[in-house]
Design a protein around this motif. Sequence first.
Motif, mmCIF file in Angstrom:
data_model
loop_
_atom_site.group_PDB
_atom_site.id
_atom_site.type_symbol
_atom_site.label_atom_id
_atom_site.label_comp_id
_atom_site.label_asym_id
_atom_site.label_seq_id
_atom_site.Cartn_x
_atom_site.Cartn_y
_atom_site.Cartn_z
ATOM 1 N N THR A 3 0.026 12.948 -5.792
ATOM 2 C CA THR A 3 -0.732 13.396 -4.730
ATOM 3 C C THR A 3 -0.061 13.476 -3.509
ATOM 4 N N PHE A 4 0.571 12.278 -3.123
ATOM 5 C CA PHE A 4 1.543 11.989 -2.227
ATOM 6 C C PHE A 4 2.843 12.625 -1.986
ATOM 7 N N SER A 5 3.266 13.540 -1.055
ATOM 8 C CA SER A 5 4.451 13.947 -0.909
ATOM 9 C C SER A 5 5.303 13.165 -0.160
ATOM 10 N N LEU A 6 6.551 13.497 -0.037
ATOM 11 C CA LEU A 6 7.539 12.365 0.844
ATOM 12 C C LEU A 6 7.225 12.601 2.209
ATOM 13 N N ASP B 213 0.849 -0.981 0.123
ATOM 14 C CA ASP B 213 -0.004 -0.246 -0.107
ATOM 15 C C ASP B 213 0.955 0.976 -0.107
ATOM 16 N N LEU B 214 1.856 1.419 0.828
ATOM 17 C CA LEU B 214 2.855 2.541 0.676
ATOM 18 C C LEU B 214 3.423 2.646 -0.545
ATOM 19 N N LEU B 215 3.905 1.424 -1.185
ATOM 20 C CA LEU B 215 4.650 1.683 -2.489
ATOM 21 C C LEU B 215 3.333 2.228 -3.470
ATOM 22 N N HIS B 216 2.224 1.667 -3.358
ATOM 23 C CA HIS B 216 1.210 2.067 -4.429
ATOM 24 C C HIS B 216 0.833 3.737 -4.113
ATOM 25 N N HIS B 217 0.797 4.324 -3.058
ATOM 26 C CA HIS B 217 0.691 5.554 -2.795
ATOM 27 C C HIS B 217 1.771 6.511 -3.177
ATOM 28 N N GLN C 296 4.262 13.197 3.484
ATOM 29 C CA GLN C 296 2.812 12.458 3.852
ATOM 30 C C GLN C 296 3.288 11.062 3.860
ATOM 31 N N LEU C 297 4.014 10.648 3.074
ATOM 32 C CA LEU C 297 4.536 9.015 3.042
ATOM 33 C C LEU C 297 5.238 8.752 4.255
ATOM 34 N N SER C 298 6.039 9.695 4.775
ATOM 35 C CA SER C 298 6.677 9.263 5.960
ATOM 36 C C SER C 298 5.940 9.261 6.996
ATOM 37 N N ASP C 299 4.901 10.195 7.047
ATOM 38 C CA ASP C 299 4.075 9.993 8.085
ATOM 39 C C ASP C 299 2.929 8.935 8.223
ATOM 40 N N MET C 300 2.493 8.433 7.021
ATOM 41 C CA MET C 300 1.783 7.126 6.769
ATOM 42 C C MET C 300 2.594 6.029 7.085
ATOM 43 N N THR C 301 3.915 6.066 6.736
ATOM 44 C CA THR C 301 4.658 4.901 7.233
ATOM 45 C C THR C 301 4.990 4.645 8.628
ATOM 46 N N LYS D 106 11.342 11.095 -2.884
ATOM 47 C CA LYS D 106 10.600 9.825 -3.036
ATOM 48 C C LYS D 106 11.089 8.803 -3.983
ATOM 49 N N GLU D 107 11.936 8.866 -4.573
ATOM 50 C CA GLU D 107 12.883 7.741 -5.200
ATOM 51 C C GLU D 107 13.560 6.944 -4.130
ATOM 52 N N GLU D 108 14.199 7.582 -3.177
ATOM 53 C CA GLU D 108 15.150 6.895 -2.153
ATOM 54 C C GLU D 108 13.984 6.373 -1.201
ATOM 55 N N TYR D 109 12.834 6.886 -0.910
ATOM 56 C CA TYR D 109 11.850 6.228 -0.281
ATOM 57 C C TYR D 109 11.250 4.859 -0.721
ATOM 58 N N VAL D 110 10.993 4.841 -2.105
ATOM 59 C CA VAL D 110 10.663 3.642 -3.004
ATOM 60 C C VAL D 110 11.901 2.877 -2.752
ATOM 61 N N LYS D 111 13.049 3.027 -3.193
ATOM 62 C CA LYS D 111 13.976 2.068 -3.268
ATOM 63 C C LYS D 111 13.977 1.186 -2.057
ATOM 64 N N LEU D 112 14.011 2.049 -0.851
ATOM 65 C CA LEU D 112 14.307 1.224 0.469
ATOM 66 C C LEU D 112 12.907 0.727 0.676
ATOM 67 N N THR D 113 11.795 1.077 0.569
ATOM 68 C CA THR D 113 10.578 0.480 0.962
ATOM 69 C C THR D 113 10.462 -0.706 -0.054
ATOM 70 N N LYS D 114 10.898 -0.812 -1.039
ATOM 71 C CA LYS D 114 10.832 -2.094 -2.042
ATOM 72 C C LYS D 114 11.688 -3.072 -1.292
#
Length: 165
Positions: free
Chosen positions: A71-74, A62-66, A76-81, A117-125
């Motif tokens: 519409t989702f900033s880094l 779900d985090l990777l989807h968002h 916001q993703l950090s807060d959701m995570t 967000k690219e760094e976020y996506v790489k680490l989250t993957k």
Amino acid sequence: MTELQREIEKHIDEIWVDEPLDITLLKNGYVRSGAGIKEQYFTTLVMLSGEVRALGIHIFPDLLHHAKKETFSLSQLSDMTKRALEIDLGVIGYFGLETLGGLLKKYYEALPFMQNKEEYVKLTKEMFTMTNRYQLWMHQIFPWKLSIFFPKADTQRLQEFLKLV
């Protein structure tokens, strides 16, 4: 690539074919924290199976989807995570998966330092892959044979039961 990403990738390589040490210890009844009630670890195993499954099937996907959405900033993703992982941070390591729990905590602590967000996506993957590998191992060691003690009720048995209540 960050040091944490290298550490996670190294651990994924280690557990791809070989069972993680924390899984080996767990399936042999050793939980360093002492988690589990009445001198057994079955409830701990059940709890961990559910938590790891949720991380691998729901939370990280779900985090990777968002993260793909504009519409989702880094932030916001950090807060959701952080919110999504809050409970798992204390539970997974305490219940016996110390390595996974430790890497999950490092990931959580790295969130405020991610630059984009690219760094976020790489680490989250990487976390997604590692968590699903743990889920595979948890599935392999789960004592599925216990299911014979939980037979389904047929219609006749159900009707007999309903007469009693």
